[in-house]
Structures are given as C-alpha cells and as structure tokens.
Design an enzyme around this catalytic site. Structure first.
Site, PDB file in Angstrom:
ATOM      1  N   ASP A 166       0.854  -1.199   0.000  1.00  0.00           N
ATOM      2  CA  ASP A 166       0.000   0.000   0.000  1.00  0.00           C
ATOM      3  C   ASP A 166       0.886   1.245   0.000  1.00  0.00           C
ATOM      4  OD1 ASP A 166      -3.234   0.403   1.079  1.00  0.00           O
ATOM      5  OD2 ASP A 166      -1.904   2.144   0.966  1.00  0.00           O
ATOM      6  N   SER A 226     -10.515   5.628  -5.320  1.00  0.00           N
ATOM      7  CA  SER A 226     -11.852   5.027  -5.269  1.00  0.00           C
ATOM      8  C   SER A 226     -13.016   6.014  -5.138  1.00  0.00           C
ATOM      9  CB  SER A 226     -11.907   4.040  -4.099  1.00  0.00           C
ATOM     10  OG  SER A 226     -11.834   4.744  -2.877  1.00  0.00           O
ATOM     11  N   THR A 252      -3.161   5.335 -11.077  1.00  0.00           N
ATOM     12  CA  THR A 252      -3.231   4.197 -10.147  1.00  0.00           C
ATOM     13  C   THR A 252      -4.093   3.062 -10.697  1.00  0.00           C
ATOM     14  OG1 THR A 252      -2.724   5.419  -8.153  1.00  0.00           O
ATOM     15  CG2 THR A 252      -4.131   3.486  -7.883  1.00  0.00           C
ATOM     16  N   THR A 308     -15.777  -2.900  -9.513  1.00  0.00           N
ATOM     17  CA  THR A 308     -17.003  -2.265  -9.000  1.00  0.00           C
ATOM     18  C   THR A 308     -18.173  -2.444  -9.961  1.00  0.00           C
ATOM     19  OG1 THR A 308     -17.952  -0.064  -8.636  1.00  0.00           O
ATOM     20  CG2 THR A 308     -16.037  -0.139 -10.032  1.00  0.00           C
ATOM     21  N   ASP A 309     -19.390  -2.339  -9.432  1.00  0.00           N
ATOM     22  CA  ASP A 309     -20.573  -2.399 -10.308  1.00  0.00           C
ATOM     23  C   ASP A 309     -20.692  -1.137 -11.166  1.00  0.00           C
ATOM     24  OD1 ASP A 309     -21.287  -0.610  -8.289  1.00  0.00           O
ATOM     25  OD2 ASP A 309     -23.207  -1.574  -7.815  1.00  0.00           O
ATOM     26  N   GLU A 310     -19.926  -0.084 -10.816  1.00  0.00           N
ATOM     27  CA  GLU A 310     -20.074   1.191 -11.532  1.00  0.00           C
ATOM     28  C   GLU A 310     -19.615   1.094 -12.985  1.00  0.00           C
ATOM     29  OE1 GLU A 310     -19.106   4.664  -9.199  1.00  0.00           O
ATOM     30  OE2 GLU A 310     -19.359   3.547  -7.331  1.00  0.00           O
ATOM     31  N   TYR A 358     -13.890   7.805 -12.573  1.00  0.00           N
ATOM     32  CA  TYR A 358     -13.583   6.649 -11.713  1.00  0.00           C
ATOM     33  C   TYR A 358     -13.990   5.343 -12.390  1.00  0.00           C
ATOM     34  CZ  TYR A 358     -14.436   3.093  -8.103  1.00  0.00           C
ATOM     35  OH  TYR A 358     -14.482   1.913  -7.400  1.00  0.00           O
ATOM     36  N   ALA A 410     -14.685   4.772 -15.463  1.00  0.00           N
ATOM     37  CA  ALA A 410     -13.969   4.539 -16.732  1.00  0.00           C
ATOM     38  C   ALA A 410     -12.591   3.934 -16.451  1.00  0.00           C
ATOM     39  CB  ALA A 410     -13.825   5.848 -17.503  1.00  0.00           C
ATOM     40  N   LYS A 466     -11.761   2.120 -13.804  1.00  0.00           N
ATOM     41  CA  LYS A 466     -11.930   0.735 -13.326  1.00  0.00           C
ATOM     42  C   LYS A 466     -12.299  -0.188 -14.497  1.00  0.00           C
ATOM     43  CE  LYS A 466     -11.788  -0.715  -9.658  1.00  0.00           C
ATOM     44  NZ  LYS A 466     -10.646  -1.222  -8.827  1.00  0.00           N
ATOM     45  N   ASN A 485     -21.929  -0.936  -3.619  1.00  0.00           N
ATOM     46  CA  ASN A 485     -21.387  -0.035  -2.584  1.00  0.00           C
ATOM     47  C   ASN A 485     -21.218  -0.747  -1.247  1.00  0.00           C
ATOM     48  OD1 ASN A 485     -22.602   1.814  -4.623  1.00  0.00           O
ATOM     49  ND2 ASN A 485     -21.937   3.361  -3.173  1.00  0.00           N
ATOM     50  N   LYS A 514     -17.017   9.408   1.942  1.00  0.00           N
ATOM     51  CA  LYS A 514     -18.072   8.661   1.249  1.00  0.00           C
ATOM     52  C   LYS A 514     -19.370   8.853   2.048  1.00  0.00           C
ATOM     53  CE  LYS A 514     -15.039   6.585  -1.575  1.00  0.00           C
ATOM     54  NZ  LYS A 514     -14.596   5.232  -1.672  1.00  0.00           N
ATOM     55  N   LEU A 515     -20.507   8.571   1.392  1.00  0.00           N
ATOM     56  CA  LEU A 515     -21.797   8.969   1.952  1.00  0.00           C
ATOM     57  C   LEU A 515     -22.004   8.598   3.436  1.00  0.00           C
ATOM     58  CD1 LEU A 515     -24.637  10.219   1.379  1.00  0.00           C
ATOM     59  CD2 LEU A 515     -25.399   7.903   0.932  1.00  0.00           C
TER      60      LEU A 515
HETATM   61  P1  NAD Z   1      -9.930   3.025  -0.427  1.00  0.00           P
HETATM   62  O1  NAD Z   1      -9.812   4.309  -1.188  1.00  0.00           O
HETATM   63  O2  NAD Z   1     -10.496   3.047   0.947  1.00  0.00           O
HETATM   64  O3  NAD Z   1      -8.505   2.314  -0.330  1.00  0.00           O
HETATM   65  C1  NAD Z   1      -7.611   2.262  -1.409  1.00  0.00           C
HETATM   66  C2  NAD Z   1      -6.252   1.843  -0.875  1.00  0.00           C
HETATM   67  O4  NAD Z   1      -5.350   1.793  -1.994  1.00  0.00           O
HETATM   68  C3  NAD Z   1      -5.660   2.840   0.136  1.00  0.00           C
HETATM   69  O5  NAD Z   1      -5.112   2.146   1.229  1.00  0.00           O
HETATM   70  C4  NAD Z   1      -4.564   3.542  -0.655  1.00  0.00           C
HETATM   71  O6  NAD Z   1      -3.471   3.972   0.146  1.00  0.00           O
HETATM   72  C5  NAD Z   1      -4.146   2.453  -1.639  1.00  0.00           C
HETATM   73  N1  NAD Z   1      -3.565   3.030  -2.857  1.00  0.00           N
HETATM   74  C6  NAD Z   1      -4.068   4.032  -3.626  1.00  0.00           C
HETATM   75  N2  NAD Z   1      -3.237   4.320  -4.638  1.00  0.00           N
HETATM   76  C7  NAD Z   1      -2.183   3.451  -4.523  1.00  0.00           C
HETATM   77  C8  NAD Z   1      -1.006   3.241  -5.276  1.00  0.00           C
HETATM   78  N3  NAD Z   1      -0.742   3.983  -6.358  1.00  0.00           N
HETATM   79  N4  NAD Z   1      -0.164   2.259  -4.899  1.00  0.00           N
HETATM   80  C9  NAD Z   1      -0.431   1.496  -3.814  1.00  0.00           C
HETATM   81  N5  NAD Z   1      -1.518   1.673  -3.038  1.00  0.00           N
HETATM   82  C10 NAD Z   1      -2.388   2.635  -3.395  1.00  0.00           C
HETATM   83  O7  NAD Z   1     -10.769   2.070  -1.384  1.00  0.00           O
HETATM   84  P2  NAD Z   1     -11.846   0.951  -1.014  1.00  0.00           P
HETATM   85  O8  NAD Z   1     -13.175   1.579  -0.886  1.00  0.00           O
HETATM   86  O9  NAD Z   1     -11.331   0.093   0.090  1.00  0.00           O
HETATM   87  O10 NAD Z   1     -11.852   0.114  -2.378  1.00  0.00           O
HETATM   88  C11 NAD Z   1     -10.922  -0.958  -2.594  1.00  0.00           C
HETATM   89  C12 NAD Z   1     -11.172  -1.565  -3.952  1.00  0.00           C
HETATM   90  O11 NAD Z   1     -12.509  -2.041  -4.052  1.00  0.00           O
HETATM   91  C13 NAD Z   1     -11.001  -0.568  -5.114  1.00  0.00           C
HETATM   92  O12 NAD Z   1     -10.371  -1.242  -6.173  1.00  0.00           O
HETATM   93  C14 NAD Z   1     -12.411  -0.167  -5.468  1.00  0.00           C
HETATM   94  O13 NAD Z   1     -12.502   0.206  -6.828  1.00  0.00           O
HETATM   95  C15 NAD Z   1     -13.157  -1.454  -5.175  1.00  0.00           C
HETATM   96  N6  NAD Z   1     -14.582  -1.300  -4.799  1.00  0.00           N
HETATM   97  C16 NAD Z   1     -14.944  -0.430  -3.804  1.00  0.00           C
HETATM   98  C17 NAD Z   1     -16.279  -0.335  -3.439  1.00  0.00           C
HETATM   99  C18 NAD Z   1     -16.720   0.582  -2.313  1.00  0.00           C
HETATM  100  O14 NAD Z   1     -17.939   0.705  -2.063  1.00  0.00           O
HETATM  101  N7  NAD Z   1     -15.833   1.216  -1.566  1.00  0.00           N
HETATM  102  C19 NAD Z   1     -17.243  -1.107  -4.092  1.00  0.00           C
HETATM  103  C20 NAD Z   1     -16.825  -1.985  -5.116  1.00  0.00           C
HETATM  104  C21 NAD Z   1     -15.495  -2.082  -5.443  1.00  0.00           C
HETATM  105  P1  TYD Z   2     -20.396   7.596  -2.523  1.00  0.00           P
HETATM  106  O1  TYD Z   2     -20.341   7.118  -1.108  1.00  0.00           O
HETATM  107  O2  TYD Z   2     -19.452   8.663  -2.957  1.00  0.00           O
HETATM  108  O3  TYD Z   2     -20.285   6.310  -3.452  1.00  0.00           O
HETATM  109  P2  TYD Z   2     -20.524   6.154  -5.071  1.00  0.00           P
HETATM  110  O4  TYD Z   2     -20.553   7.494  -5.689  1.00  0.00           O
HETATM  111  O5  TYD Z   2     -19.325   5.358  -5.473  1.00  0.00           O
HETATM  112  O6  TYD Z   2     -21.807   5.401  -5.211  1.00  0.00           O
HETATM  113  O7  TYD Z   2     -21.867   8.134  -2.808  1.00  0.00           O
HETATM  114  C1  TYD Z   2     -23.007   7.295  -2.609  1.00  0.00           C
HETATM  115  C2  TYD Z   2     -24.228   8.079  -3.058  1.00  0.00           C
HETATM  116  O8  TYD Z   2     -24.423   9.188  -2.164  1.00  0.00           O
HETATM  117  C3  TYD Z   2     -24.083   8.700  -4.438  1.00  0.00           C
HETATM  118  O9  TYD Z   2     -25.359   8.640  -5.093  1.00  0.00           O
HETATM  119  C4  TYD Z   2     -23.705  10.143  -4.170  1.00  0.00           C
HETATM  120  C5  TYD Z   2     -24.406  10.444  -2.867  1.00  0.00           C
HETATM  121  N1  TYD Z   2     -23.718  11.417  -1.962  1.00  0.00           N
HETATM  122  C6  TYD Z   2     -24.444  12.489  -1.432  1.00  0.00           C
HETATM  123  O10 TYD Z   2     -25.645  12.669  -1.683  1.00  0.00           O
HETATM  124  N2  TYD Z   2     -23.781  13.340  -0.587  1.00  0.00           N
HETATM  125  C7  TYD Z   2     -22.457  13.202  -0.277  1.00  0.00           C
HETATM  126  O11 TYD Z   2     -21.889  14.028   0.469  1.00  0.00           O
HETATM  127  C8  TYD Z   2     -21.745  12.082  -0.838  1.00  0.00           C
HETATM  128  C9  TYD Z   2     -20.285  11.860  -0.540  1.00  0.00           C
HETATM  129  C10 TYD Z   2     -22.429  11.205  -1.671  1.00  0.00           C
END
Ligand code: NAD
Ligand code: TYD
Length: 354
Positions: A37, A89, A104, A134-136, A160, A162, A164, A189, A199-200
């Site tokens: 990381d 992310s 990244t 991700t589902d996005e 984002y 695009a 992924k 999510n 995040k939300l």
């Molecule tokens: P996050 O942003 O919380 O964590 C990302 C981690 O990657 C961090 O620890 C960061 O330091 C590390 N990182 C970033 N750039 C780096 C680099 N260049 N080299 C090495 N490490 C690096 O993300 P998350 O929410 O835990 O998501 C993890 C994975 O799951 C991602 O690939 C994301 O696309 C995917 N994902 C996330 C969600 C979600 O709801 N959060 C849903 C589906 C998929």
């Molecule tokens: P987020 O947690 O950023 O995840 P993602 O965009 O990857 O789905 O956002 C979840 C939903 O909440 C999204 O529809 C955007 C909305 N949102 C708000 O309404 N207010 C906020 O401050 C944030 C961060 C997100």
C-alpha cells in the site's frame, strides 16, 4: 496452485482492503500475507494495528505506479496469488482529478499484470491474479426491474468507473493473450467500519457527530445497493479459493436504498444511539448541487455467486448500519485522526464547495 504460501494483497490499508487482509491473516495462518500500500490519504495503518503481532503478516509500503519497484517485489517473493484492491476510489475526486485515477487504476494495474507475467512465466497456470472491481463499470440503471448481470455491457460514466472498466479490460486481455489465470469481481457499494469519511455513510455519521449539515446531492433520489464490508471480504475469500479461472462474479446485497431514505434511517439510528430527541439529526439535512453526471441507480444480481460458490450476504441492512454507527461512536479517535492534519484542508475545501 504454486507451492508458495505467499499472497499479495494491494490496497490493504484502505477500507475494504483492511477487512480482506484481516480475514486472510486470521483465517489462514499458513499463508504469508503481504499488504502492499502507498498509504495515500485513504490508506491508514491504524486500520490494521491489531495485526502487527501476527507472524504471517507483512506490510510493504510502495506505489503500484512504480513499475521497477513492483517488478522487484514480484521477483523477490514468489507470490502464489494476488488480490488487487489498490485504487483511487472516490467518484467526486475523479471528477476534480481524473489523471490520478488513470495512473493508479489503469497504469498501476498494468504494472502489476506485467510484473506477475514476468515472475510467473515458467508456471503461470499455478498462480492467480484476482482483480477487485465495482458495479459502476456497468453504468446506470433506469428500469426499476433491471439488475446488473456479469454479462451486462460496460458503460462507465464517471472518470472513476472509466478507469476501473479499463483495468478490468486489461485483466481480461492478459488472460486471453498471455494465459494469465484471473478472476474479477464487481461489487456494489460497501459500508462498515474504517470507511473513509468522505463517502456517503461515514461522512453523514461524522457530520451528525459534529453538528454539521448533511449534504444530500440533488433530490436524494439516486439509488445504491449496499453491502456490509465483511460480507464483501468473505465473498473475496470464497472467489479467491473457489472461483473459476477467467470468470467474473457480481457481488451485491440485494439492498437498494434511495440516498435520502438511507440518510434518514441513519439519522434515526444516530439519534437513538446519542440519546438525542427524535428527528434532531434529520434537521441537519441540506440538499446541495448535484454531482456532475450522477449515476441514477446501481443494483446487482449476485445469483451466479450464490448458485456456483454458495455465497449470500449475512447481515440485514439495519443490523449492519447499527454495527457501523456503534463502531464510529467507539472509534472517535480514528475519525479525528483521519479528518485532521493534511487531510483536514482537503476535507474543508470539499465541504466549503458544497
Ligand atoms: P480506499 O480508497 O479506501 O482504499 C484504497 C487503498 O489503496 C488505500 O489504502 C490507498 O493507500 C491504496 N492506494 C491508492 N493508490 C495506490 C497506489 N498507487 N499504490 C499502492 N496503493 C495505493 O478504497 P476501497 O473503498 O477500500 O476500495 C478498494 C477496492 O474495491 C477498489 O479497487 C475499489 O474500486 C473497489 N470497490 C470499492 C467499493 C466501495 O464501495 N468502496 C465497491 C466496489 C469495489
Ligand atoms: P459515494 O459514497 O461517494 O459512493 P458512489 O458514488 O461510489 O456510489 O456516494 C453514494 C451516493 O451518495 C451517491 O449517489 C452520491 C451520494 N452522496 C451524497 O448525496 N452526498 C455526499 O456528500 C456524498 C459523498 C455522496
């Protein structure tokens, strides 16, 4: 699989990665788990402080965009498998700085694939490259009956998604062209402990605790499908061990919520937990300018994962949300640490823009 017991998990100091690292380190004492990381704003070793004494856990600080470093790491350790989570992310950040996402998410992923290909060239079929997506990448849904399937055409609509989608395509291209054994999962999510408070859900918890406005984008009508992070980590465990080479698995909670309804439910739980009068926190809700290109609805069909590998989510949403709120209330120091220092300036700037 290779005789090596070394597993590389990238992005293990982030939200989902930390739960995956914990699951692998504590469930599989025979694995040597390496967490690579770069510790960006989203990576936090505090997330894994409970693992420091485990002999089968090693943290490696490094950046996946650094190809030389990544190649050396793969030569030094004969990793049997890679679980790749490291990524930029946050959709809102991708709107203000898309190039960081290209670097990244696309370049970093291709660096890992190249390093794996080189290090595994003599016995590539004994290894596995597991890419977490991700589902996005599937775009947005309009028909309320429709769900994302593994076969849904890619239609990413934010920088984002695009980036992924591009990384997913590279992983499949390495499978097809070089015979790299791969699996990909696309998850909805996530929510739960250690979620970064931009995040939300964690942002709303943080703002309720600090009596700050709760910024709901647009009319709050957008829909997301929420899954508890430990259920995602369990799905990753199952797919890593039982997933079929070359396959894609969707992971989701069958748990769709309109943002505004979710925020109201969260406010209700927070009022109860904080002993505040009913509707106190709801009064903090503010409708703000919508996100550019805001995807309307995401919803996953995870039937394939259930039928083929037996995975189903374990928690009801109200249960998971209550657990999450309780975690933030007992970890205020974690919350203060991640919203202070260098991050504080970015956070306040983002907040002022709303
Ligand atoms: P996050 O942003 O919380 O964590 C990302 C981690 O990657 C961090 O620890 C960061 O330091 C590390 N990182 C970033 N750039 C780096 C680099 N260049 N080299 C090495 N490490 C690096 O993300 P998350 O929410 O835990 O998501 C993890 C994975 O799951 C991602 O690939 C994301 O696309 C995917 N994902 C996330 C969600 C979600 O709801 N959060 C849903 C589906 C998929
Ligand atoms: P987020 O947690 O950023 O995840 P993602 O965009 O990857 O789905 O956002 C979840 C939903 O909440 C999204 O529809 C955007 C909305 N949102 C708000 O309404 N207010 C906020 O401050 C944030 C961060 C997100």
């Amino acid at each position: 699989m290779s005789n090596s017991n070394k597993i590389l998990i990238t992005g293990g100091a982030g939200f989902i990665g930390s739960h995956v690292v914990r699951r692998f380190v504590t469930t599989y004492p025979d694995y040597q788990v390496f967490n690579l990381d770069a510790l960006t704003y989203a990576g936090n070793l505090e997330n894994l402080s409970d693992l420091e004494a485990f002999p089968n856990y090693t943290f490696v600080k490094g950046d996946i965009t650094d190809s030389g470093f990544v190649e050396d790491l793969f030569i030094e350790h004969d990793f049997k498998g890679v679980i790749h989570l490291a990524a930029e992310s946050h959709v809102d950040r991708s709107i203000s700085d898309p190039m960081a996402f290209v670097m990244t998410n696309v370049v970093g992923t291709v660096n890992l694939l190249n390093a794996a290909r080189r290090a595994w060239r003599n016995d590539i079929d004994k290894h596995l490259f597991y890419h977490i997506s991700t589902d996005e990448v599937y775009g947005e849904l309009h028909n309320p009956e429709e769900l994302f399937l593994e076969t849904t055409k890619y239609d990413p609509r934010s920088p984002y998604s695009a980036s992924k989608a591009s990384s997913d395509h590279f992983v499949r291209a390495y499978h097809n062209t070089y015979g790299m054994p791969v699996v990909i999962s696309n998850c909805s999510n996530n929510y739960g402990p250690n979620h970064f408070p931009e995040k939300l859900i964690p942002l709303m918890i943080h703002n309720v605790l600090n009596d700050k406005p709760l910024p709901v984008y647009g009319k709050g009508e957008n829909i997301r499908d929420w899954l508890f992070v430990e259920d995602h980590a369990r799905a990753i465990d199952v797919i890593f061990h039982k997933g079929k080479n070359g396959e894609t698995y969707n992971i989701g909670g069958h748990n769709e919520w309109k943002n505004i309804d979710l925020v109201k439910l969260l406010c209700k739980i927070m009022d109860e937990k904080l002993g505040r009068e009913e509707n106190t926190s709801e009064g903090l809700i503010q409708y703000v300018t919508d996100r550019a290109g805001h995807d309307l609805r995401y919803a996953i069909d995870a039937t394939k994962l259930k039928k083929e590998l037996g995975w189903v989510p374990s928690l009801q949403f109200s249960e998971g949300l209550t657990k999450t709120v309780e975690w933030y209330l007992s970890n205020t120091e974690w919350l203060n640490n991640v919203t202070s220092g260098a991050y504080k300036h970015y956070y306040e700037e983002m907040y002022d823009r709303r």
